[in-house]
Design a protein around this motif. Structure first.
Motif, mmCIF file in Angstrom:
data_model
loop_
_atom_site.group_PDB
_atom_site.id
_atom_site.type_symbol
_atom_site.label_atom_id
_atom_site.label_comp_id
_atom_site.label_asym_id
_atom_site.label_seq_id
_atom_site.Cartn_x
_atom_site.Cartn_y
_atom_site.Cartn_z
ATOM 1 N N ALA A 87 4.901 -1.524 -15.020
ATOM 2 C CA ALA A 87 5.696 -1.311 -13.806
ATOM 3 C C ALA A 87 4.870 -0.694 -12.680
ATOM 4 O O ALA A 87 5.027 -1.067 -11.510
ATOM 5 C CB ALA A 87 6.909 -0.438 -14.119
ATOM 6 N N MET A 88 3.976 0.238 -12.986
ATOM 7 C CA MET A 88 3.191 0.880 -11.932
ATOM 8 C C MET A 88 2.215 -0.098 -11.292
ATOM 9 O O MET A 88 2.051 -0.117 -10.070
ATOM 10 C CB MET A 88 2.440 2.104 -12.472
ATOM 11 N N LEU A 89 1.562 -0.936 -12.092
ATOM 12 C CA LEU A 89 0.660 -1.930 -11.527
ATOM 13 C C LEU A 89 1.446 -2.931 -10.687
ATOM 14 O O LEU A 89 1.014 -3.320 -9.606
ATOM 15 C CB LEU A 89 -0.129 -2.651 -12.622
ATOM 16 N N SER A 90 2.622 -3.330 -11.169
ATOM 17 C CA SER A 90 3.471 -4.234 -10.379
ATOM 18 C C SER A 90 3.858 -3.584 -9.056
ATOM 19 O O SER A 90 3.861 -4.234 -8.014
ATOM 20 C CB SER A 90 4.725 -4.613 -11.157
ATOM 21 N N TYR A 91 4.180 -2.297 -9.089
ATOM 22 C CA TYR A 91 4.503 -1.566 -7.863
ATOM 23 C C TYR A 91 3.324 -1.608 -6.891
ATOM 24 O O TYR A 91 3.490 -1.893 -5.700
ATOM 25 C CB TYR A 91 4.878 -0.115 -8.174
ATOM 26 N N LYS A 92 2.127 -1.339 -7.392
ATOM 27 C CA LYS A 92 0.936 -1.337 -6.528
ATOM 28 C C LYS A 92 0.702 -2.727 -5.931
ATOM 29 O O LYS A 92 0.317 -2.848 -4.770
ATOM 30 C CB LYS A 92 -0.285 -0.864 -7.311
ATOM 31 N N MET A 93 0.947 -3.759 -6.720
ATOM 32 C CA MET A 93 0.805 -5.123 -6.203
ATOM 33 C C MET A 93 1.858 -5.407 -5.146
ATOM 34 O O MET A 93 1.579 -6.032 -4.122
ATOM 35 C CB MET A 93 0.880 -6.127 -7.351
ATOM 36 N N ASP A 94 3.084 -4.932 -5.376
ATOM 37 C CA ASP A 94 4.158 -5.106 -4.394
ATOM 38 C C ASP A 94 3.823 -4.403 -3.082
ATOM 39 O O ASP A 94 4.091 -4.926 -1.998
ATOM 40 C CB ASP A 94 5.485 -4.594 -4.942
ATOM 41 N N VAL A 95 3.237 -3.219 -3.173
ATOM 42 C CA VAL A 95 2.826 -2.498 -1.964
ATOM 43 C C VAL A 95 1.825 -3.333 -1.180
ATOM 44 O O VAL A 95 1.938 -3.476 0.046
ATOM 45 C CB VAL A 95 2.241 -1.107 -2.308
ATOM 46 N N MET A 96 0.855 -3.913 -1.869
ATOM 47 C CA MET A 96 -0.147 -4.738 -1.189
ATOM 48 C C MET A 96 0.491 -5.989 -0.596
ATOM 49 O O MET A 96 0.164 -6.387 0.528
ATOM 50 C CB MET A 96 -1.286 -5.112 -2.138
ATOM 51 N N LEU A 97 1.409 -6.627 -1.318
ATOM 52 C CA LEU A 97 2.085 -7.813 -0.784
ATOM 53 C C LEU A 97 2.927 -7.453 0.431
ATOM 54 O O LEU A 97 2.939 -8.175 1.432
ATOM 55 C CB LEU A 97 2.951 -8.477 -1.856
ATOM 56 N N ASP A 98 3.630 -6.321 0.361
ATOM 57 C CA ASP A 98 4.427 -5.896 1.515
ATOM 58 C C ASP A 98 3.531 -5.568 2.702
ATOM 59 O O ASP A 98 3.852 -5.885 3.849
ATOM 60 C CB ASP A 98 5.298 -4.693 1.153
ATOM 61 N N HIS A 99 2.401 -4.943 2.426
ATOM 62 C CA HIS A 99 1.431 -4.643 3.493
ATOM 63 C C HIS A 99 0.882 -5.945 4.075
ATOM 64 O O HIS A 99 0.755 -6.089 5.285
ATOM 65 C CB HIS A 99 0.308 -3.777 2.929
ATOM 66 N N MET A 100 0.587 -6.891 3.202
ATOM 67 C CA MET A 100 0.078 -8.180 3.651
ATOM 68 C C MET A 100 1.098 -8.891 4.532
ATOM 69 O O MET A 100 0.732 -9.590 5.483
ATOM 70 C CB MET A 100 -0.263 -9.053 2.449
ATOM 71 N N ALA A 101 2.373 -8.725 4.234
ATOM 72 C CA ALA A 101 3.424 -9.376 5.020
ATOM 73 C C ALA A 101 3.336 -8.993 6.492
ATOM 74 O O ALA A 101 3.665 -9.790 7.375
ATOM 75 C CB ALA A 101 4.796 -9.023 4.460
ATOM 76 N N ASP A 102 2.867 -7.779 6.768
ATOM 77 C CA ASP A 102 2.709 -7.337 8.158
ATOM 78 C C ASP A 102 1.656 -8.152 8.898
ATOM 79 O O ASP A 102 1.679 -8.230 10.118
ATOM 80 C CB ASP A 102 2.317 -5.854 8.212
ATOM 81 N N PHE A 103 0.730 -8.739 8.151
ATOM 82 C CA PHE A 103 -0.374 -9.454 8.769
ATOM 83 C C PHE A 103 -0.231 -10.970 8.736
ATOM 84 O O PHE A 103 -0.983 -11.674 9.379
ATOM 85 C CB PHE A 103 -1.701 -9.062 8.102
ATOM 86 N N VAL A 104 0.722 -11.475 7.969
ATOM 87 C CA VAL A 104 0.856 -12.926 7.831
ATOM 88 C C VAL A 104 1.135 -13.583 9.176
ATOM 89 O O VAL A 104 0.536 -14.604 9.513
ATOM 90 C CB VAL A 104 1.928 -13.305 6.788
ATOM 91 N N GLY A 105 2.029 -13.010 9.967
ATOM 92 C CA GLY A 105 2.342 -13.582 11.281
ATOM 93 C C GLY A 105 1.120 -13.696 12.177
ATOM 94 O O GLY A 105 0.799 -14.784 12.668
ATOM 95 N N PRO A 106 0.415 -12.567 12.415
ATOM 96 C CA PRO A 106 -0.787 -12.658 13.252
ATOM 97 C C PRO A 106 -1.851 -13.588 12.689
ATOM 98 O O PRO A 106 -2.492 -14.323 13.424
ATOM 99 C CB PRO A 106 -1.301 -11.209 13.297
#
Length: 123
Positions: A87-106
């Motif tokens: 669960a913790m590794l999945s959480y860390k991956m989710d954080v990175m995916l959510d962070h990446m979402a901020d950059f997908v548009g640009p």
């Protein structure tokens, strides 16, 4: 399905390339076809990218990345998304995916057309 070009579908192309799976679920849609199908209510949430999977159409880039990572193993058989087994590794991956979402548009604004590497099934 996505417009001709990279945009929001590029991370999906990269995942399919990494797991050495054909990205046949990702096909091009013209702007005209998109508009017609959007009016007809074909696209889930009225947006692209969309992939065909499990008998239906599915959308939202980050959710599609998660399901691709859960569905396939890496080239050496490695788990790409551990889910409840870590669960913790999945959480860390989710954080990175959510962070990446901020950059997908640009990023999407300057990554068209799709590169030969992402499109070539032999690479």
């Amino acid at each position: 399905m996505y417009f001709p070009g990279n945009g929001r579908v590029m991370p999906l192309h990269l995942v399919y390339k990494f797991v050495k799976r054909p990205n046949t679920m990702i096909t091009e849609v013209s702007f005209e076809e998109f508009g017609e199908k959007k009016k007809a209510g074909v696209w889930p949430q009225g947006s692209l990218p969309v992939i065909k999977m499990g008998g239906g159409l599915h959308c939202q880039t980050m959710a599609l990345l998660r399901i691709a990572a859960k569905s396939y193993k890496g080239p050496k058989g490695e788990c790409l998304y551990p889910g409840p087994s870590d669960a913790m590794l999945s959480y860390k991956m989710d954080v990175m995916l959510d962070h990446m979402a901020d950059f997908v548009g640009p990023i999407a604004s300057f990554t068209a057309p799709i590169s030969a590497i992402a499109r070539d099934p032999e690479l």
